[in-house]
Design a protein around this motif. Structure first.
Motif, PDB file in Angstrom:
ATOM      1  N   GLU A 192       0.831  -1.203   0.000  1.00 11.34           N
ATOM      2  CA  GLU A 192       0.000   0.000   0.000  1.00 11.34           C
ATOM      3  C   GLU A 192       0.870   1.260   0.000  1.00 11.34           C
ATOM      4  O   GLU A 192       0.564   2.242  -0.693  1.00 11.34           O
ATOM      5  CB  GLU A 192      -0.939   0.002   1.203  1.00 11.34           C
ATOM      6  N   LYS A 193       1.939   1.232   0.766  1.00 10.98           N
ATOM      7  CA  LYS A 193       2.862   2.372   0.790  1.00 10.98           C
ATOM      8  C   LYS A 193       3.442   2.620  -0.602  1.00 10.98           C
ATOM      9  O   LYS A 193       3.526   3.762  -1.079  1.00 10.98           O
ATOM     10  CB  LYS A 193       3.988   2.128   1.796  1.00 10.98           C
ATOM     11  N   ASP A 194       3.797   1.541  -1.283  1.00  8.26           N
ATOM     12  CA  ASP A 194       4.324   1.667  -2.644  1.00  8.26           C
ATOM     13  C   ASP A 194       3.263   2.214  -3.596  1.00  8.26           C
ATOM     14  O   ASP A 194       3.570   3.006  -4.494  1.00  8.26           O
ATOM     15  CB  ASP A 194       4.803   0.291  -3.125  1.00  8.26           C
ATOM     16  N   LEU A 195       2.013   1.827  -3.404  1.00 11.48           N
ATOM     17  CA  LEU A 195       0.916   2.340  -4.222  1.00 11.48           C
ATOM     18  C   LEU A 195       0.810   3.863  -4.079  1.00 11.48           C
ATOM     19  O   LEU A 195       0.619   4.580  -5.069  1.00 11.48           O
ATOM     20  CB  LEU A 195      -0.390   1.677  -3.804  1.00 11.48           C
ATOM     21  N   PHE A 196       0.942   4.359  -2.863  1.00  4.95           N
ATOM     22  CA  PHE A 196       0.923   5.806  -2.631  1.00  4.95           C
ATOM     23  C   PHE A 196       2.124   6.476  -3.294  1.00  4.95           C
ATOM     24  O   PHE A 196       1.983   7.509  -3.957  1.00  4.95           O
ATOM     25  CB  PHE A 196       0.914   6.103  -1.132  1.00  4.95           C
ATOM     26  N   GLU A 197       3.288   5.892  -3.118  1.00  6.01           N
ATOM     27  CA  GLU A 197       4.508   6.523  -3.643  1.00  6.01           C
ATOM     28  C   GLU A 197       4.491   6.601  -5.166  1.00  6.01           C
ATOM     29  O   GLU A 197       4.975   7.572  -5.751  1.00  6.01           O
ATOM     30  CB  GLU A 197       5.729   5.749  -3.153  1.00  6.01           C
ATOM     31  N   ARG A 198       3.929   5.579  -5.809  1.00 11.12           N
ATOM     32  CA  ARG A 198       3.930   5.544  -7.271  1.00 11.12           C
ATOM     33  C   ARG A 198       2.858   6.435  -7.898  1.00 11.12           C
ATOM     34  O   ARG A 198       2.946   6.742  -9.083  1.00 11.12           O
ATOM     35  CB  ARG A 198       3.740   4.097  -7.755  1.00 11.12           C
ATOM     36  N   ASN A 199       1.858   6.824  -7.114  1.00  6.52           N
ATOM     37  CA  ASN A 199       0.709   7.514  -7.713  1.00  6.52           C
ATOM     38  C   ASN A 199       0.417   8.877  -7.100  1.00  6.52           C
ATOM     39  O   ASN A 199      -0.664   9.430  -7.318  1.00  6.52           O
ATOM     40  CB  ASN A 199      -0.528   6.623  -7.591  1.00  6.52           C
ATOM     41  N   THR A 200       1.367   9.430  -6.374  1.00  7.99           N
ATOM     42  CA  THR A 200       1.189  10.772  -5.812  1.00  7.99           C
ATOM     43  C   THR A 200       2.436  11.609  -6.112  1.00  7.99           C
ATOM     44  O   THR A 200       3.525  11.062  -6.265  1.00  7.99           O
ATOM     45  CB  THR A 200       0.966  10.711  -4.286  1.00  7.99           C
ATOM     46  N   PRO A 201       2.262  12.940  -6.182  1.00 11.17           N
ATOM     47  CA  PRO A 201       1.006  13.675  -6.078  1.00 11.17           C
ATOM     48  C   PRO A 201       0.170  13.541  -7.339  1.00 11.17           C
ATOM     49  O   PRO A 201       0.695  13.337  -8.431  1.00 11.17           O
ATOM     50  CB  PRO A 201       1.470  15.122  -5.878  1.00 11.17           C
ATOM     51  N   LEU A 202      -1.135  13.665  -7.165  1.00  9.58           N
ATOM     52  CA  LEU A 202      -2.066  13.586  -8.288  1.00  9.58           C
ATOM     53  C   LEU A 202      -2.180  14.938  -8.993  1.00  9.58           C
ATOM     54  O   LEU A 202      -1.942  15.981  -8.389  1.00  9.58           O
ATOM     55  CB  LEU A 202      -3.452  13.173  -7.784  1.00  9.58           C
ATOM     56  N   PRO A 203      -2.573  14.936 -10.256  1.00 12.75           N
ATOM     57  CA  PRO A 203      -2.798  16.210 -10.951  1.00 12.75           C
ATOM     58  C   PRO A 203      -3.895  17.022 -10.255  1.00 12.75           C
ATOM     59  O   PRO A 203      -4.940  16.485  -9.876  1.00 12.75           O
ATOM     60  CB  PRO A 203      -3.236  15.778 -12.353  1.00 12.75           C
ATOM     61  N   LEU A 204      -3.651  18.316 -10.119  1.00 11.19           N
ATOM     62  CA  LEU A 204      -4.601  19.177  -9.422  1.00 11.19           C
ATOM     63  C   LEU A 204      -5.966  19.179 -10.110  1.00 11.19           C
ATOM     64  O   LEU A 204      -7.009  19.230  -9.440  1.00 11.19           O
ATOM     65  CB  LEU A 204      -4.046  20.603  -9.336  1.00 11.19           C
ATOM     66  N   GLU A 205      -5.993  19.100 -11.443  1.00  9.01           N
ATOM     67  CA  GLU A 205      -7.274  19.151 -12.139  1.00  9.01           C
ATOM     68  C   GLU A 205      -8.157  17.951 -11.789  1.00  9.01           C
ATOM     69  O   GLU A 205      -9.390  18.054 -11.754  1.00  9.01           O
ATOM     70  CB  GLU A 205      -7.083  19.243 -13.657  1.00  9.01           C
ATOM     71  N   GLU A 206      -7.544  16.785 -11.500  1.00  6.48           N
ATOM     72  CA  GLU A 206      -8.343  15.629 -11.101  1.00  6.48           C
ATOM     73  C   GLU A 206      -8.923  15.821  -9.706  1.00  6.48           C
ATOM     74  O   GLU A 206     -10.056  15.427  -9.433  1.00  6.48           O
ATOM     75  CB  GLU A 206      -7.508  14.352 -11.170  1.00  6.48           C
ATOM     76  N   VAL A 207      -8.143  16.405  -8.806  1.00  2.82           N
ATOM     77  CA  VAL A 207      -8.629  16.679  -7.456  1.00  2.82           C
ATOM     78  C   VAL A 207      -9.793  17.661  -7.518  1.00  2.82           C
ATOM     79  O   VAL A 207     -10.803  17.502  -6.816  1.00  2.82           O
ATOM     80  CB  VAL A 207      -7.496  17.231  -6.572  1.00  2.82           C
ATOM     81  N   ARG A 208      -9.672  18.673  -8.365  1.00  2.31           N
ATOM     82  CA  ARG A 208     -10.755  19.651  -8.501  1.00  2.31           C
ATOM     83  C   ARG A 208     -12.027  18.998  -9.048  1.00  2.31           C
ATOM     84  O   ARG A 208     -13.135  19.264  -8.566  1.00  2.31           O
ATOM     85  CB  ARG A 208     -10.304  20.790  -9.412  1.00  2.31           C
TER      86      ARG A 208
END
Length: 315
Positions: A192-208
């Motif tokens: 799970e830690k590796d999943l976070f490291e590989r996929n963050t930070p996310l693009p701001l437009e997706e968060v919006r």
């Protein structure tokens, strides 16, 4: 003296902000479920004694030892009901809260469920499990200030306090909730830690987009008992942000199930999986069973309801 506690479980619908540009990270949306749950009876004891049936008795014992070592008194825990860990339904947090709150009630210790969560290392990313124990319902939490939590980490690697609740809604209790629980475990620990490291930070437009979807689609649909609108929001969430990364860890197994069931109602994957939740027509349940059967995947199906109250605590 004895204390009896029965907890809910929870669906974790999505994390919200794994970009952090405006100064906060995490945030989450989740739904409290009436079952499965954890039920235990606790009594005073000179040492730590845990008995019952199930695969996770050691987790109960580990939590009991944390409190025994801190406060110098034992506890006897009889586990009446439990459910498996690492399937996406939050058993770790509910176990910790059930044992910790029981211990505090037995010995008159003034600790809230949030204090218990901090002591036991729970809720460092999502506040949904703690809020489910406290009050139930459909919950949105506000994440963490980057002053408290500067990086992107799962709860098992974070010491942040459980996030504050910013919205709590009653969920329609006439909507049946079905859980498809495939064999195997979800992502936890270093995976799970590796999943976070590989996929963050996310693009701001997706968060919006995700924030807009939650505020102006998902939450109003719950208030108005609009299952179609809720289903549309949940489906789009599966393809945005960190949830998309969580779903894709299973190849096409979970994404295929979501596509198969979307015409029947609301469907998504809870947390890091592998549990798939479905809210909708009964035909969708049979379609889901057939989908997994055709792929030779053993799947348990649980029918439940939303729970609009927290844990039951009897002294």
């Amino acid at each position: 003296m004895r204390v009896r506690i029965r907890t809910p479980s929870r669906i974790h619908i999505t994390l919200i902000d794994l970009n952090g540009e405006i100064g906060r990270v995490d945030g989450g949306v989740g739904l409290t479920l009436d079952s499965p749950g954890i039920e235990l009876v606790a009594r005073e004891s000179d040492g730590v004694v845990v008995r019952g049936e199930g695969e996770s008795l050691k987790r109960f014992e580990d939590v009991a030892k944390i409190f025994a070592e801190k406060f110098g008194r034992g506890i006897e825990v009889e586990v009446k009901e439990s459910y498996p860990s690492h399937i996406g339904l939050g058993s770790g947090t509910q176990t910790s809260l059930a044992v910790g709150v029981a211990y505090c009630r037995l010995y008159g210790i003034d600790m809230s469920p949030r204090d218990v969560a901090v002591l036991t290392g729970r809720g460092g990313t999502s506040g949904i499990g703690v809020a489910a124990f406290e009050s139930g319902g459909l919950i949105v939490d506000g994440g963490h200030s980057r002053r408290e939590k500067p990086g992107f980490l799962p709860s098992s690697f974070s010491r942040a306090r459980p996030a504050p609740v910013i919205s709590r809604l009653g969920f329609p209790e006439d909507w049946d909730v079905y859980l498809f629980i495939p064999e195997g475990k979800g992502f936890y620990g270093m995976r799970e830690k590796d999943l976070f490291e590989r996929n963050t930070p996310l693009p701001l437009e997706e968060v919006r987009e995700l924030s807009h979807l939650i505020l102006m689609k998902l939450l109003p649909s719950v208030v108005e008992h609009d299952l179609d609108g809720f289903a549309e929001a949940v489906y789009r969430i599966q393809h945005l942000g960190f949830k998309r990364a969580e779903v894709m860890q299973y190849g096409d197994l979970i994404s295929g199930a979501i596509e198969e069931l979307r015409e029947y109602g609301a469907v998504g994957m809870s947390s890091t999986g592998p549990t798939v939740y479905f809210i909708g027509e009964k035909e969708g349940v049979e379609a889901g069973k057939a989908y997994f059967s055709e792929r030779w995947v053993d799947v348990g199906v649980v029918k439940t309801k939303a729970r609009n109250r927290g844990a039951d605590v009897e002294v």
